[in-house]
Motif scaffolding. Structure first.
Motif, PDB file in Angstrom:
ATOM      1  N   VAL A  58       3.906 -94.577 -10.042  1.00  0.00           N
ATOM      2  CA  VAL A  58       3.359 -95.662  -9.141  1.00  0.00           C
ATOM      3  C   VAL A  58       2.080 -94.780  -8.011  1.00  0.00           C
ATOM      4  N   ARG A  59       3.467 -94.692  -7.249  1.00  0.00           N
ATOM      5  CA  ARG A  59       3.462 -93.191  -5.974  1.00  0.00           C
ATOM      6  C   ARG A  59       2.296 -91.917  -6.481  1.00  0.00           C
ATOM      7  N   GLN A  60       2.783 -91.293  -7.115  1.00  0.00           N
ATOM      8  CA  GLN A  60       2.585 -89.985  -7.681  1.00  0.00           C
ATOM      9  C   GLN A  60       0.706 -90.188  -8.210  1.00  0.00           C
ATOM     10  N   ALA A  68      -0.482 -92.710  -8.380  1.00  0.00           N
ATOM     11  CA  ALA A  68      -1.905 -93.408  -8.073  1.00  0.00           C
ATOM     12  C   ALA A  68      -2.475 -92.792  -6.994  1.00  0.00           C
ATOM     13  N   GLN A  69      -2.135 -91.546  -6.389  1.00  0.00           N
ATOM     14  CA  GLN A  69      -2.434 -90.775  -4.965  1.00  0.00           C
ATOM     15  C   GLN A  69      -3.276 -89.853  -6.456  1.00  0.00           C
ATOM     16  N   HIS A  70      -2.971 -90.017  -7.016  1.00  0.00           N
ATOM     17  CA  HIS A  70      -3.767 -88.723  -8.235  1.00  0.00           C
ATOM     18  C   HIS A  70      -4.673 -89.281  -8.587  1.00  0.00           C
ATOM     19  N   LYS A  76      -2.329 -92.737  -0.060  1.00  0.00           N
ATOM     20  CA  LYS A  76      -2.917 -91.580  -0.244  1.00  0.00           C
ATOM     21  C   LYS A  76      -3.871 -90.786  -1.208  1.00  0.00           C
ATOM     22  N   TYR A  77      -4.274 -90.178  -0.161  1.00  0.00           N
ATOM     23  CA  TYR A  77      -5.288 -88.676  -1.527  1.00  0.00           C
ATOM     24  C   TYR A  77      -5.089 -87.663  -1.151  1.00  0.00           C
ATOM     25  N   SER A  78      -5.396 -86.980  -1.848  1.00  0.00           N
ATOM     26  CA  SER A  78      -4.864 -85.632  -1.604  1.00  0.00           C
ATOM     27  C   SER A  78      -5.797 -85.022  -0.216  1.00  0.00           C
ATOM     28  N   ILE A  96      -6.890 -82.469   0.670  1.00  0.00           N
ATOM     29  CA  ILE A  96      -8.209 -81.510   0.789  1.00  0.00           C
ATOM     30  C   ILE A  96      -9.793 -81.911   0.501  1.00  0.00           C
ATOM     31  N   PHE A  97      -9.232 -83.503   0.348  1.00  0.00           N
ATOM     32  CA  PHE A  97     -10.647 -83.499  -0.469  1.00  0.00           C
ATOM     33  C   PHE A  97     -11.336 -84.557   1.323  1.00  0.00           C
ATOM     34  N   ASN A  98     -10.562 -83.854   2.272  1.00  0.00           N
ATOM     35  CA  ASN A  98     -11.481 -84.496   3.686  1.00  0.00           C
ATOM     36  C   ASN A  98     -11.955 -83.488   4.723  1.00  0.00           C
ATOM     37  N   VAL A 128      -9.610 -74.591  -5.868  1.00  0.00           N
ATOM     38  CA  VAL A 128      -9.073 -76.690  -5.378  1.00  0.00           C
ATOM     39  C   VAL A 128      -8.490 -76.615  -6.542  1.00  0.00           C
ATOM     40  N   ASP A 129      -9.410 -76.487  -7.867  1.00  0.00           N
ATOM     41  CA  ASP A 129      -9.093 -76.609  -9.440  1.00  0.00           C
ATOM     42  C   ASP A 129      -8.278 -75.829  -9.609  1.00  0.00           C
ATOM     43  N   GLY A 130      -8.513 -74.883  -9.224  1.00  0.00           N
ATOM     44  CA  GLY A 130      -7.227 -73.156  -9.602  1.00  0.00           C
ATOM     45  C   GLY A 130      -5.914 -73.945  -8.938  1.00  0.00           C
ATOM     46  N   ASN A 169      -0.656 -77.529 -10.555  1.00  0.00           N
ATOM     47  CA  ASN A 169       0.069 -78.235 -10.351  1.00  0.00           C
ATOM     48  C   ASN A 169       0.084 -79.064 -11.245  1.00  0.00           C
ATOM     49  N   GLN A 170      -0.651 -78.983 -12.250  1.00  0.00           N
ATOM     50  CA  GLN A 170      -1.059 -80.280 -13.710  1.00  0.00           C
ATOM     51  C   GLN A 170      -0.452 -79.846 -14.498  1.00  0.00           C
ATOM     52  N   VAL A 171      -0.250 -78.096 -14.969  1.00  0.00           N
ATOM     53  CA  VAL A 171       0.199 -77.273 -16.369  1.00  0.00           C
ATOM     54  C   VAL A 171       1.244 -78.711 -16.659  1.00  0.00           C
ATOM     55  N   MET A 205      -2.408 -78.427  -0.650  1.00  0.00           N
ATOM     56  CA  MET A 205      -2.950 -79.124  -1.810  1.00  0.00           C
ATOM     57  C   MET A 205      -1.279 -79.131  -2.370  1.00  0.00           C
ATOM     58  N   PHE A 206       0.145 -78.751  -2.323  1.00  0.00           N
ATOM     59  CA  PHE A 206       0.782 -78.276  -3.028  1.00  0.00           C
ATOM     60  C   PHE A 206       1.937 -79.027  -1.963  1.00  0.00           C
ATOM     61  N   GLY A 207       1.603 -79.511  -1.417  1.00  0.00           N
ATOM     62  CA  GLY A 207       2.653 -80.010  -0.709  1.00  0.00           C
ATOM     63  C   GLY A 207       2.936 -79.677   0.858  1.00  0.00           C
ATOM     64  N   GLU A 219      10.667 -79.580   3.362  1.00  0.00           N
ATOM     65  CA  GLU A 219      10.189 -80.832   4.153  1.00  0.00           C
ATOM     66  C   GLU A 219       9.937 -82.057   2.977  1.00  0.00           C
ATOM     67  N   SER A 220      10.063 -81.991   1.844  1.00  0.00           N
ATOM     68  CA  SER A 220       9.522 -82.133   0.823  1.00  0.00           C
ATOM     69  C   SER A 220      10.863 -83.558   0.370  1.00  0.00           C
ATOM     70  N   PRO A 221      10.265 -85.221   1.786  1.00  0.00           N
ATOM     71  CA  PRO A 221      11.725 -85.960   0.762  1.00  0.00           C
ATOM     72  C   PRO A 221      11.611 -85.974  -0.062  1.00  0.00           C
ATOM     73  N   ASN A 222      10.419 -86.351  -1.497  1.00  0.00           N
ATOM     74  CA  ASN A 222      10.328 -86.566  -2.976  1.00  0.00           C
ATOM     75  C   ASN A 222      10.773 -85.499  -3.594  1.00  0.00           C
ATOM     76  N   THR A 223      10.639 -84.214  -3.145  1.00  0.00           N
ATOM     77  CA  THR A 223      10.735 -83.516  -4.488  1.00  0.00           C
ATOM     78  C   THR A 223      12.177 -83.121  -5.100  1.00  0.00           C
ATOM     79  N   GLU A 278      -1.282 -79.547  10.280  1.00  0.00           N
ATOM     80  CA  GLU A 278      -2.761 -79.339  10.567  1.00  0.00           C
ATOM     81  C   GLU A 278      -2.776 -80.482   8.826  1.00  0.00           C
ATOM     82  N   LEU A 279      -1.751 -80.203   8.451  1.00  0.00           N
ATOM     83  CA  LEU A 279      -1.903 -81.163   7.195  1.00  0.00           C
ATOM     84  C   LEU A 279      -1.535 -82.649   7.282  1.00  0.00           C
ATOM     85  N   LYS A 280      -0.318 -82.803   7.860  1.00  0.00           N
ATOM     86  CA  LYS A 280      -0.023 -83.836   8.251  1.00  0.00           C
ATOM     87  C   LYS A 280      -1.376 -84.864   9.458  1.00  0.00           C
TER      88      LYS A 280
HETATM   89  N1  FAQ Z   1      -2.191 -84.444   0.377  1.00  0.00           N
HETATM   90  O1  FAQ Z   1       8.135 -85.483  -0.683  1.00  0.00           O
HETATM   91  P1  FAQ Z   1       6.282 -84.419  -1.168  1.00  0.00           P
HETATM   92  C1  FAQ Z   1      -7.854 -82.603  -7.643  1.00  0.00           C
HETATM   93  C2  FAQ Z   1       2.204 -86.591   0.537  1.00  0.00           C
HETATM   94  S1  FAQ Z   1      -6.718 -83.746  -8.798  1.00  0.00           S
HETATM   95  C3  FAQ Z   1      -1.958 -85.571   1.096  1.00  0.00           C
HETATM   96  O2  FAQ Z   1       5.963 -83.179  -1.521  1.00  0.00           O
HETATM   97  P2  FAQ Z   1       5.483 -85.236  -3.834  1.00  0.00           P
HETATM   98  C4  FAQ Z   1      -8.700 -82.580  -8.838  1.00  0.00           C
HETATM   99  C5  FAQ Z   1       3.400 -87.160  -0.887  1.00  0.00           C
HETATM  100  O3  FAQ Z   1       2.180 -87.428  -1.476  1.00  0.00           O
HETATM  101  C6  FAQ Z   1      -5.010 -83.433  -6.846  1.00  0.00           C
HETATM  102  N2  FAQ Z   1      -0.995 -86.343   0.435  1.00  0.00           N
HETATM  103  O4  FAQ Z   1       5.459 -85.879  -2.101  1.00  0.00           O
HETATM  104  C7  FAQ Z   1     -10.008 -82.689  -8.021  1.00  0.00           C
HETATM  105  C8  FAQ Z   1       4.432 -88.030  -0.155  1.00  0.00           C
HETATM  106  O5  FAQ Z   1       3.485 -89.117   0.365  1.00  0.00           O
HETATM  107  P3  FAQ Z   1       4.918 -90.396   0.488  1.00  0.00           P
HETATM  108  C9  FAQ Z   1      -4.618 -84.234  -6.209  1.00  0.00           C
HETATM  109  C10 FAQ Z   1       0.479 -85.221   0.040  1.00  0.00           C
HETATM  110  O6  FAQ Z   1       4.818 -86.347  -4.091  1.00  0.00           O
HETATM  111  C11 FAQ Z   1     -10.603 -80.731  -8.000  1.00  0.00           C
HETATM  112  C12 FAQ Z   1       4.780 -86.873   1.045  1.00  0.00           C
HETATM  113  O7  FAQ Z   1       3.335 -86.562   1.670  1.00  0.00           O
HETATM  114  N3  FAQ Z   1      -3.362 -83.818  -7.231  1.00  0.00           N
HETATM  115  O8  FAQ Z   1      -7.230 -81.154  -7.017  1.00  0.00           O
HETATM  116  C13 FAQ Z   1      -0.239 -83.846   0.284  1.00  0.00           C
HETATM  117  O9  FAQ Z   1       6.601 -84.802  -4.822  1.00  0.00           O
HETATM  118  C14 FAQ Z   1     -11.550 -80.961  -7.605  1.00  0.00           C
HETATM  119  C15 FAQ Z   1       5.734 -86.315   1.022  1.00  0.00           C
HETATM  120  O10 FAQ Z   1       6.096 -85.344   0.519  1.00  0.00           O
HETATM  121  C16 FAQ Z   1      -2.248 -84.795  -7.537  1.00  0.00           C
HETATM  122  O11 FAQ Z   1      -2.015 -85.313  -6.866  1.00  0.00           O
HETATM  123  C17 FAQ Z   1      -1.118 -83.766   0.023  1.00  0.00           C
HETATM  124  N4  FAQ Z   1      -1.212 -82.370   0.281  1.00  0.00           N
HETATM  125  O12 FAQ Z   1       4.618 -84.004  -3.931  1.00  0.00           O
HETATM  126  C18 FAQ Z   1     -10.228 -83.698  -8.231  1.00  0.00           C
HETATM  127  C19 FAQ Z   1      -1.129 -84.126  -9.528  1.00  0.00           C
HETATM  128  N5  FAQ Z   1       1.270 -83.068  -0.386  1.00  0.00           N
HETATM  129  O13 FAQ Z   1       5.438 -89.985   0.408  1.00  0.00           O
HETATM  130  C20 FAQ Z   1     -11.960 -82.521  -7.764  1.00  0.00           C
HETATM  131  C21 FAQ Z   1       0.505 -84.471  -8.782  1.00  0.00           C
HETATM  132  C22 FAQ Z   1       2.026 -84.191   0.070  1.00  0.00           C
HETATM  133  O14 FAQ Z   1       4.432 -90.680   2.325  1.00  0.00           O
HETATM  134  C23 FAQ Z   1     -12.321 -81.762  -7.694  1.00  0.00           C
HETATM  135  N6  FAQ Z   1       1.314 -85.147  -7.539  1.00  0.00           N
HETATM  136  N7  FAQ Z   1       1.867 -85.733   0.246  1.00  0.00           N
HETATM  137  O15 FAQ Z   1       3.651 -91.487   0.055  1.00  0.00           O
HETATM  138  C24 FAQ Z   1       2.200 -83.814  -7.210  1.00  0.00           C
HETATM  139  O16 FAQ Z   1       2.803 -83.244  -7.563  1.00  0.00           O
HETATM  140  C25 FAQ Z   1       3.108 -84.432  -6.291  1.00  0.00           C
HETATM  141  O17 FAQ Z   1       1.913 -85.378  -5.540  1.00  0.00           O
HETATM  142  C26 FAQ Z   1       2.585 -83.493  -4.752  1.00  0.00           C
HETATM  143  C27 FAQ Z   1       3.535 -84.247  -3.660  1.00  0.00           C
HETATM  144  C28 FAQ Z   1       2.556 -82.281  -5.178  1.00  0.00           C
HETATM  145  C29 FAQ Z   1       1.219 -83.418  -3.628  1.00  0.00           C
END
Ligand code: FAQ
Length: 306
Positions: A35-37, A39-41, A106-108, A110-112, A128-130, A135-137, A197-199, A204-208, A266-268
């Motif tokens: 749900v978290r991942q 929804a964030q996506h 959250k949301y990504s 990059i969109f901020n 960004v799409d690259g 990440n998505q394949v 964007m890759f996190g 330092e990734s608690p969920n991987t 900066e990411l934080k």
């Molecule tokens: N931004 O333990 P991890 C797109 C959070 S779609 C914000 O490594 P995880 C299409 C993370 O949620 C882009 N938050 O977490 C498009 C976690 O939060 P928590 C979106 C981030 O989930 C293109 C905490 O930090 N894609 O671009 C970010 O295992 C052009 C700890 O991190 C997806 O969502 C971040 N960058 O790995 C649209 C893909 N990084 O636990 C329009 C699916 C980390 O505090 C125009 N998601 N966090 O709630 C994923 O693959 C994974 O969720 C990751 C993060 C890789 C993003």
């Protein structure tokens, strides 16, 4: 009828790289992580319409407007497939929207970032799409069926988005010195946020680790970041732009590029709400949600009559 009714069958299914479906038994942590991942996506796709959407009215030709309009509409569609996939886990779209608007989800990052230049439309497509595709394949093979199936269609469309961005930048690079400078300036701003964007780094990734064990994620954040850099450097060379990283160089021993680290503080900051455009993006999304209240009421009233 569920096919998986207990933990042992669930674990065996995940270990065999088979799919978990909505009616199957699943651990509560697996459901919560999905749900978290997802929804964030989904939120990222919807908020991600804003930075480029701002350029639809100002794109320089009818052709460019039509392409951009189609791309932004695709992103709305991606958000909807993903919200639907998330609903199969027992959470409603209204609840998910509330969690976004209240800041609980959250949301990504990059969109901020702002899009002050038209070249940003091309850079978002290319970088960004690259990054999104990289990440998505692998997520097409995620263990949860509805998420993996949504990703297959999304990836096909993202690949068109990436190519339109690259083609736009290529056209500008064949133009005037001023246009080439616009492209370089835009790439300089978007390179490091794209890597973020890759996190966070794996250490330092608690969920991987947990998400990999459940087959939700198929690669770590650092593996996908490396794949993105290796894929993008030759494209930058063909385009004629410089990537703003003095440490970027080919490492023949690893058969991969070495590269510098983004500013992880900066990411934080951006994820915790202090990015350049967080307030603007959320205000816009909240306004759009409030403006749509009458549509939701009318749809509910119509459904109630049937
Ligand atoms: N931004 O333990 P991890 C797109 C959070 S779609 C914000 O490594 P995880 C299409 C993370 O949620 C882009 N938050 O977490 C498009 C976690 O939060 P928590 C979106 C981030 O989930 C293109 C905490 O930090 N894609 O671009 C970010 O295992 C052009 C700890 O991190 C997806 O969502 C971040 N960058 O790995 C649209 C893909 N990084 O636990 C329009 C699916 C980390 O505090 C125009 N998601 N966090 O709630 C994923 O693959 C994974 O969720 C990751 C993060 C890789 C993003």
């Amino acid at each position: 009828m569920p096919v998986i009714e207990d933990e042992a069958t669930f674990e065996a299914t995940v270990a065999g790289n088979d799919r978990i479906e909505p009616r199957d038994w699943m651990p509560e942590g697996y459901r919560r992580t999905l749900v978290r991942q997802i929804a964030q996506h989904a939120h990222s796709e919807i908020i991600g319409m804003q930075p480029e959407g701002a350029w639809i009215g100002r794109a320089p030709s009818l052709r460019r407007k039509a392409i951009l309009l189609a791309k932004v509409q695709d992103e709305a569609g991606h958000g909807l497939y993903l919200y639907s996939a998330c609903e199969t886990l027992g959470v409603t779209r209204a609840e998910l929207t509330d969690m976004l608007l209240s800041g609980k989800q959250k949301y990504s990052s990059i969109f901020n970032y702002p899009t002050p230049s038209y070249a940003d439309v091309g850079t978002i497509g290319w970088l960004v799409d690259g990054a999104a595709i990289c990440n998505q394949v692998p997520l097409c093979r995620t263990s949860y069926g509805p998420y993996g199936r949504a990703m297959i269609r999304i990836c096909k469309e993202e690949s068109f988005h990436q190519r339109q961005g690259y083609e736009l930048l290529m056209t500008m690079m064949r133009g005037t010195d001023e246009q080439r400078a616009m492209v370089q300036e835009s790439v300089d701003r978007f390179w490091w946020p794209s890597l973020m964007m890759f996190g966070p780094p794996d250490v330092e990734s608690p969920n991987t680790a947990r998400s990999m064990a459940w087959g939700i994620k198929r690669n770590t954040n650092d593996e996908l970041r490396q794949r993105f850099v290796d894929m993008t450097v030759p494209q930058a060379e063909a385009l004629g732009v410089t990537l703003p990283d003095p440490d970027l160089r080919w490492n023949p021993d690893r058969g991969a590029y070495d590269f510098g680290q983004p500013d992880w503080s900066e990411l934080k900051r951006v994820v915790s709400g202090e990015g350049p455009c967080n307030a603007e993006r959320m205000a816009h999304r909240t306004r759009a949600h409030e403006d749509g209240a009458w549509v939701r009421e009318a749809a509910a009233a119509y459904a109630g009559q049937r």
